[in-house]
Write a protein that holds these residues in place. Structure first.
Motif, mmCIF file in Angstrom:
data_model
loop_
_atom_site.group_PDB
_atom_site.id
_atom_site.type_symbol
_atom_site.label_atom_id
_atom_site.label_comp_id
_atom_site.label_asym_id
_atom_site.label_seq_id
_atom_site.Cartn_x
_atom_site.Cartn_y
_atom_site.Cartn_z
ATOM 1 N N LEU A 253 0.842 -1.155 0.043
ATOM 2 C CA LEU A 253 0.030 0.035 -0.026
ATOM 3 C C LEU A 253 0.808 1.387 -0.059
ATOM 4 C CD1 LEU A 253 -2.897 -0.886 2.530
ATOM 5 C CD2 LEU A 253 -3.097 -0.699 -0.151
ATOM 6 N N ALA A 266 -7.549 0.227 5.840
ATOM 7 C CA ALA A 266 -7.840 -0.882 4.876
ATOM 8 C C ALA A 266 -7.535 -2.239 5.556
ATOM 9 C CB ALA A 266 -6.583 -0.636 3.775
ATOM 10 N N ASP A 269 -10.491 -4.714 5.296
ATOM 11 C CA ASP A 269 -10.375 -5.203 4.142
ATOM 12 C C ASP A 269 -9.637 -6.127 3.515
ATOM 13 O OD1 ASP A 269 -12.842 -3.518 3.392
ATOM 14 O OD2 ASP A 269 -11.645 -1.899 2.718
ATOM 15 N N ALA A 270 -8.644 -5.859 4.176
ATOM 16 C CA ALA A 270 -7.163 -6.919 3.608
ATOM 17 C C ALA A 270 -7.557 -8.344 4.400
ATOM 18 C CB ALA A 270 -5.784 -6.061 4.054
ATOM 19 N N TRP A 273 -10.346 -9.686 2.418
ATOM 20 C CA TRP A 273 -9.677 -10.331 0.897
ATOM 21 C C TRP A 273 -8.968 -11.392 1.104
ATOM 22 C CZ3 TRP A 273 -9.494 -7.667 -3.922
ATOM 23 C CH2 TRP A 273 -8.868 -8.090 -4.888
ATOM 24 N N PHE A 288 -4.380 -7.657 -3.216
ATOM 25 C CA PHE A 288 -5.078 -6.712 -2.234
ATOM 26 C C PHE A 288 -4.797 -5.273 -2.782
ATOM 27 C CE2 PHE A 288 -5.872 -3.919 1.140
ATOM 28 C CZ PHE A 288 -7.182 -3.997 1.056
ATOM 29 N N ASP A 291 -5.786 -4.131 -6.036
ATOM 30 C CA ASP A 291 -7.433 -3.691 -6.123
ATOM 31 C C ASP A 291 -7.475 -2.286 -5.458
ATOM 32 O OD1 ASP A 291 -10.300 -4.612 -6.494
ATOM 33 O OD2 ASP A 291 -9.980 -4.350 -4.430
ATOM 34 N N TRP A 292 -7.000 -2.367 -4.268
ATOM 35 C CA TRP A 292 -7.092 -1.085 -3.494
ATOM 36 C C TRP A 292 -6.685 0.246 -4.320
ATOM 37 C CZ3 TRP A 292 -3.918 2.753 -1.705
ATOM 38 C CH2 TRP A 292 -4.571 3.624 -0.886
ATOM 39 N N ARG A 295 -9.024 0.907 -6.879
ATOM 40 C CA ARG A 295 -10.362 1.596 -6.583
ATOM 41 C C ARG A 295 -10.129 3.113 -6.067
ATOM 42 N NH1 ARG A 295 -11.868 -0.600 -2.128
ATOM 43 N NH2 ARG A 295 -10.368 -2.298 -1.749
ATOM 44 N N VAL A 296 -8.957 3.290 -5.360
ATOM 45 C CA VAL A 296 -8.822 4.672 -4.920
ATOM 46 C C VAL A 296 -8.579 5.679 -5.983
ATOM 47 C CG1 VAL A 296 -7.117 6.184 -3.661
ATOM 48 C CG2 VAL A 296 -7.893 4.047 -2.577
#
Length: 299
Positions: A253, A266, A269-270, A273, A288, A291-292, A295-296
């Motif tokens: 991240l 996050a 969510d992680a 996932w 993940f 994907d994050w 989406r951001v």
């Protein structure tokens, strides 16, 4: 219709005599491997089909993966062993062939690929070989054994089923044939199986024991162990604990520009996932984070 005219038959015979060496020369030229681009740092072994058969060639990869050793988290001991062995190799010192085994997605393949940018300037080159082409290993070694570079032949996700014979070519290259081992070649392989072949319950029934209690494994088990033992360095990878997984998520991240507050948000969510995929690993953490970041970016 048969040719009966003697003069015509003589002329055809002369024509065939003239064409035959040309066809042989064409056949030979088509079956000669093309010289690879030796300025590249990574290669893939492929077979090219011709009208007269197939020929194996090294195809240059001009944009290899740029993963760095420092990007690999929570595999510090495995990373230390591979890095030390590779450093010995590129500096012309004795080094071992390496077998990396264990849980999926924990960084086995990434660790091999990360060696290339680390040691490229010291002459390291990487050759990717598919399992189906392992029978070409002696041919590959012959192509590179006189080159000044240091080559790691990389076999990913290596395993054999019962009855496959390609492992014999691998055994020959690992231990060397009568021609001896090439000084500038090592083999790094990854596998989910420690002994590279399936282990059956029936093999235990082949074991025998002596009156003094000594156990002798069956011939099938001996054959499987004999292949993996030819790798001088065994490195095991294990499933990540939750904290390890979250640490890798945080690393990636940050790589995608998240600050510490976003990383904390996050976390749930992680974990979700990973639960959906039934695995906590470096690969899942990387997926993940991608994907994050996507989406951001959209929001």
């Amino acid at each position: 219709m048969p040719i009966t005219d003697p003069d015509t038959r003589v002329r055809l015979g002369r024509l065939l005599d003239a064409v035959e060496p040309l066809l042989a020369q064409l056949n030979q030229s088509l079956l000669v491997a093309r010289e690879p681009d030796w300025t590249a740092s990574a290669f893939r072994w492929q077979r090219r089909q011709t009208p007269f058969g197939s020929v194996g060639e090294l195809h240059a990869i001009h944009r290899p993966a740029t993963l760095r050793l420092e990007d690999l988290q929570n595999v510090d001991e495995q990373k230390r062993l591979v890095e030390a062995n590779t450093r010995q190799f590129v500096r012309g010192l004795p080094a071992n062939n390496v077998l990396l085994t264990g849980a999926r997605g924990t960084g086995k393949s990434s660790l091999v690929k990360a060696c290339l940018p680390t040691f490229r300037d010291e002459g390291l080159r990487l050759i990717e070989v598919d399992k189906a082409q392992l029978t070409d290993l002696p041919e590959i070694v012959e192509c590179i054994q006189h080159r000044p570079e240091r080559f790691i032949i990389y076999c990913d996700d290596l395993s054999f089923e019962q009855g496959e014979g390609a492992y014999k070519a691998l055994k020959t290259v690992l231990d060397g044939s009568l021609a001896g081992q090439a000084d500038n070649v090592l083999i790094y392989a990854t596998s989910n199986r420690r002994h590279l072949m399936p282990e059956m319950l029936s093999e235990n029934l082949q074991a025998s024991h002596q009156d003094d209690g000594e156990i002798h494994p069956g011939e099938t088990s001996e054959e499987k162990v004999s292949l993996s033992e030819r790798f001088g360095l065994w490195i095991a990878f294990y499933p990540f604990r939750q904290d390890d997984y979250l640490a890798v998520v945080a690393h990636w991240l940050r790589h995608f520009g998240a600050d510490e507050a976003a990383i904390g948000l996050a976390r749930a969510d992680a974990l979700r996932w990973a639960l959906e995929r039934g695995s906590r690993s470096g690969r899942v953490a990387w997926q993940f984070a991608r994907d994050w970041a996507g989406r951001v970016g959209l929001s």
